[in-house]
Design a protein around this motif. Sequence first.
Motif, PDB file in Angstrom:
ATOM      1  N   GLN A 115     -18.583 -19.893   5.736  1.00 30.36           N
ATOM      2  CA  GLN A 115     -17.853 -19.057   4.803  1.00 30.36           C
ATOM      3  C   GLN A 115     -18.838 -18.347   3.880  1.00 30.36           C
ATOM      4  O   GLN A 115     -19.771 -18.968   3.379  1.00 30.36           O
ATOM      5  CB  GLN A 115     -16.871 -19.876   3.975  1.00 30.36           C
ATOM      6  N   VAL A 116     -18.620 -17.054   3.671  1.00 30.04           N
ATOM      7  CA  VAL A 116     -19.450 -16.272   2.781  1.00 30.04           C
ATOM      8  C   VAL A 116     -18.555 -15.333   1.983  1.00 30.04           C
ATOM      9  O   VAL A 116     -17.600 -14.756   2.509  1.00 30.04           O
ATOM     10  CB  VAL A 116     -20.522 -15.483   3.561  1.00 30.04           C
ATOM     11  N   GLN A 117     -18.845 -15.210   0.696  1.00 31.41           N
ATOM     12  CA  GLN A 117     -18.130 -14.287  -0.175  1.00 31.41           C
ATOM     13  C   GLN A 117     -19.047 -13.108  -0.514  1.00 31.41           C
ATOM     14  O   GLN A 117     -20.228 -13.307  -0.798  1.00 31.41           O
ATOM     15  CB  GLN A 117     -17.672 -14.973  -1.458  1.00 31.41           C
ATOM     16  N   LEU A 118     -18.497 -11.902  -0.490  1.00 28.39           N
ATOM     17  CA  LEU A 118     -19.258 -10.688  -0.727  1.00 28.39           C
ATOM     18  C   LEU A 118     -18.705  -9.946  -1.934  1.00 28.39           C
ATOM     19  O   LEU A 118     -17.485  -9.805  -2.069  1.00 28.39           O
ATOM     20  CB  LEU A 118     -19.201  -9.764   0.493  1.00 28.39           C
ATOM     21  N   VAL A 119     -19.595  -9.468  -2.798  1.00 28.70           N
ATOM     22  CA  VAL A 119     -19.210  -8.723  -3.985  1.00 28.70           C
ATOM     23  C   VAL A 119     -20.037  -7.454  -4.074  1.00 28.70           C
ATOM     24  O   VAL A 119     -21.262  -7.513  -4.169  1.00 28.70           O
ATOM     25  CB  VAL A 119     -19.395  -9.553  -5.269  1.00 28.70           C
ATOM     26  N   GLU A 120     -19.357  -6.287  -4.056  1.00 30.71           N
ATOM     27  CA  GLU A 120     -20.031  -4.998  -4.161  1.00 30.71           C
ATOM     28  C   GLU A 120     -20.100  -4.547  -5.611  1.00 30.71           C
ATOM     29  O   GLU A 120     -19.252  -4.899  -6.430  1.00 30.71           O
ATOM     30  CB  GLU A 120     -19.303  -3.918  -3.349  1.00 30.71           C
ATOM     31  N   SER A 121     -21.101  -3.722  -5.911  1.00 32.44           N
ATOM     32  CA  SER A 121     -21.235  -3.113  -7.221  1.00 32.44           C
ATOM     33  C   SER A 121     -22.051  -1.839  -7.092  1.00 32.44           C
ATOM     34  O   SER A 121     -22.658  -1.584  -6.055  1.00 32.44           O
ATOM     35  CB  SER A 121     -21.899  -4.068  -8.219  1.00 32.44           C
ATOM     36  N   GLY A 122     -22.075  -1.024  -8.146  1.00 32.84           N
ATOM     37  CA  GLY A 122     -22.910   0.161  -8.188  1.00 32.84           C
ATOM     38  C   GLY A 122     -22.186   1.480  -8.025  1.00 32.84           C
ATOM     39  O   GLY A 122     -22.814   2.538  -8.127  1.00 32.84           O
ATOM     40  N   GLY A 123     -20.884   1.455  -7.777  1.00 35.40           N
ATOM     41  CA  GLY A 123     -20.135   2.691  -7.651  1.00 35.40           C
ATOM     42  C   GLY A 123     -19.949   3.375  -8.983  1.00 35.40           C
ATOM     43  O   GLY A 123     -20.285   2.840 -10.038  1.00 35.40           O
ATOM     44  N   GLY A 124     -19.406   4.593  -8.933  1.00 33.09           N
ATOM     45  CA  GLY A 124     -19.178   5.343 -10.154  1.00 33.09           C
ATOM     46  C   GLY A 124     -18.753   6.757  -9.874  1.00 33.09           C
ATOM     47  O   GLY A 124     -18.510   7.143  -8.731  1.00 33.09           O
ATOM     48  N   LEU A 125     -18.642   7.545 -10.947  1.00 29.30           N
ATOM     49  CA  LEU A 125     -18.273   8.958 -10.877  1.00 29.30           C
ATOM     50  C   LEU A 125     -19.522   9.795 -11.097  1.00 29.30           C
ATOM     51  O   LEU A 125     -20.168   9.697 -12.147  1.00 29.30           O
ATOM     52  CB  LEU A 125     -17.221   9.279 -11.940  1.00 29.30           C
ATOM     53  N   VAL A 126     -19.869  10.619 -10.102  1.00 26.41           N
ATOM     54  CA  VAL A 126     -21.065  11.455 -10.181  1.00 26.41           C
ATOM     55  C   VAL A 126     -20.748  12.854  -9.676  1.00 26.41           C
ATOM     56  O   VAL A 126     -19.729  13.092  -9.032  1.00 26.41           O
ATOM     57  CB  VAL A 126     -22.233  10.870  -9.365  1.00 26.41           C
ATOM     58  N   GLN A 127     -21.648  13.783  -9.965  1.00 28.41           N
ATOM     59  CA  GLN A 127     -21.518  15.148  -9.478  1.00 28.41           C
ATOM     60  C   GLN A 127     -22.183  15.302  -8.122  1.00 28.41           C
ATOM     61  O   GLN A 127     -23.063  14.523  -7.746  1.00 28.41           O
ATOM     62  CB  GLN A 127     -22.142  16.127 -10.470  1.00 28.41           C
ATOM     63  N   THR A 166     -16.422  10.732  -1.323  1.00 26.72           N
ATOM     64  CA  THR A 166     -15.532  10.011  -2.225  1.00 26.72           C
ATOM     65  C   THR A 166     -14.679   9.012  -1.451  1.00 26.72           C
ATOM     66  O   THR A 166     -13.963   9.378  -0.511  1.00 26.72           O
ATOM     67  CB  THR A 166     -14.631  10.982  -2.987  1.00 26.72           C
ATOM     68  N   ALA A 167     -14.765   7.737  -1.828  1.00 26.89           N
ATOM     69  CA  ALA A 167     -14.068   6.669  -1.121  1.00 26.89           C
ATOM     70  C   ALA A 167     -14.355   5.347  -1.815  1.00 26.89           C
ATOM     71  O   ALA A 167     -15.214   5.258  -2.691  1.00 26.89           O
ATOM     72  CB  ALA A 167     -14.524   6.594   0.337  1.00 26.89           C
ATOM     73  N   ILE A 168     -13.636   4.316  -1.392  1.00 23.90           N
ATOM     74  CA  ILE A 168     -13.999   2.957  -1.742  1.00 23.90           C
ATOM     75  C   ILE A 168     -14.958   2.459  -0.671  1.00 23.90           C
ATOM     76  O   ILE A 168     -14.682   2.584   0.525  1.00 23.90           O
ATOM     77  CB  ILE A 168     -12.769   2.032  -1.823  1.00 23.90           C
ATOM     78  N   TYR A 169     -16.079   1.898  -1.095  1.00 24.79           N
ATOM     79  CA  TYR A 169     -17.094   1.412  -0.170  1.00 24.79           C
ATOM     80  C   TYR A 169     -17.062  -0.105  -0.110  1.00 24.79           C
ATOM     81  O   TYR A 169     -17.058  -0.782  -1.140  1.00 24.79           O
ATOM     82  CB  TYR A 169     -18.480   1.914  -0.590  1.00 24.79           C
ATOM     83  N   TYR A 170     -17.043  -0.636   1.121  1.00 27.27           N
ATOM     84  CA  TYR A 170     -16.922  -2.064   1.369  1.00 27.27           C
ATOM     85  C   TYR A 170     -18.149  -2.599   2.099  1.00 27.27           C
ATOM     86  O   TYR A 170     -18.641  -1.976   3.038  1.00 27.27           O
ATOM     87  CB  TYR A 170     -15.696  -2.360   2.237  1.00 27.27           C
ATOM     88  N   CYS A 171     -18.594  -3.761   1.679  1.00 29.08           N
ATOM     89  CA  CYS A 171     -19.620  -4.511   2.374  1.00 29.08           C
ATOM     90  C   CYS A 171     -18.946  -5.444   3.376  1.00 29.08           C
ATOM     91  O   CYS A 171     -17.896  -6.017   3.082  1.00 29.08           O
ATOM     92  CB  CYS A 171     -20.445  -5.303   1.362  1.00 29.08           C
ATOM     93  N   ALA A 172     -19.539  -5.579   4.565  1.00 37.64           N
ATOM     94  CA  ALA A 172     -18.969  -6.418   5.611  1.00 37.64           C
ATOM     95  C   ALA A 172     -20.056  -7.267   6.264  1.00 37.64           C
ATOM     96  O   ALA A 172     -21.217  -6.853   6.339  1.00 37.64           O
ATOM     97  CB  ALA A 172     -18.286  -5.559   6.673  1.00 37.64           C
ATOM     98  N   ALA A 173     -19.675  -8.451   6.761  1.00 38.54           N
ATOM     99  CA  ALA A 173     -20.633  -9.366   7.360  1.00 38.54           C
ATOM    100  C   ALA A 173     -20.026 -10.101   8.544  1.00 38.54           C
ATOM    101  O   ALA A 173     -18.825 -10.351   8.588  1.00 38.54           O
ATOM    102  CB  ALA A 173     -21.127 -10.379   6.327  1.00 38.54           C
ATOM    103  N   VAL A 174     -20.882 -10.446   9.507  1.00 38.25           N
ATOM    104  CA  VAL A 174     -20.486 -11.268  10.640  1.00 38.25           C
ATOM    105  C   VAL A 174     -21.711 -12.040  11.117  1.00 38.25           C
ATOM    106  O   VAL A 174     -22.830 -11.528  11.050  1.00 38.25           O
ATOM    107  CB  VAL A 174     -19.891 -10.412  11.788  1.00 38.25           C
ATOM    108  N   LEU A 175     -21.498 -13.263  11.583  1.00 30.07           N
ATOM    109  CA  LEU A 175     -22.592 -14.067  12.125  1.00 30.07           C
ATOM    110  C   LEU A 175     -23.231 -13.335  13.292  1.00 30.07           C
ATOM    111  O   LEU A 175     -22.537 -12.718  14.103  1.00 30.07           O
ATOM    112  CB  LEU A 175     -22.073 -15.429  12.568  1.00 30.07           C
TER     113      LEU A 175
END
Length: 126
Positions: A1-13, A91-100
């Motif tokens: 089991q692994v938990q993933l947390v994304e960060s670093g997004g924002g509003l830019v030109q 422009t979108a929501i960005y997701y991190c994904a993982a698999v063994l």
Amino acid sequence: QVQLVESGGGLVQAGASLRLSCAASGRTFSGYEMGWFCQAPGKEREFVAVIRWLSTLTYYADSVKGRFTISRDNAKNSVYLQMNSLKPEDTAIYYCAAVLRKIGGGWASTAWYDYWGQGTQVTVSS
């Protein structure tokens, strides 16, 4: 089991840069294939980039080649997506994904991955 947390997004030109981060908890990234996907409003979740565990080879969607770079720091249990020359269509929501780790392709499909983060919003204005 692994938990993933994304960060670093924002509003830019348009033309600006962002660096997204994905941090793991529960276990390390060791032995895992790591990818980034995005999902714009009203659209399917789409492949952005992947970095392979064994070979460390990277692959990108055509729309981001030459602009985005995926990397990983196994010592920090982190994966990054450097996003340069951003466009409004990014422009979108960005997701991190993982698999063994596994042999072969399939890395561009959401079905290939077992673990997903909650996503981080990237908005690029024109």
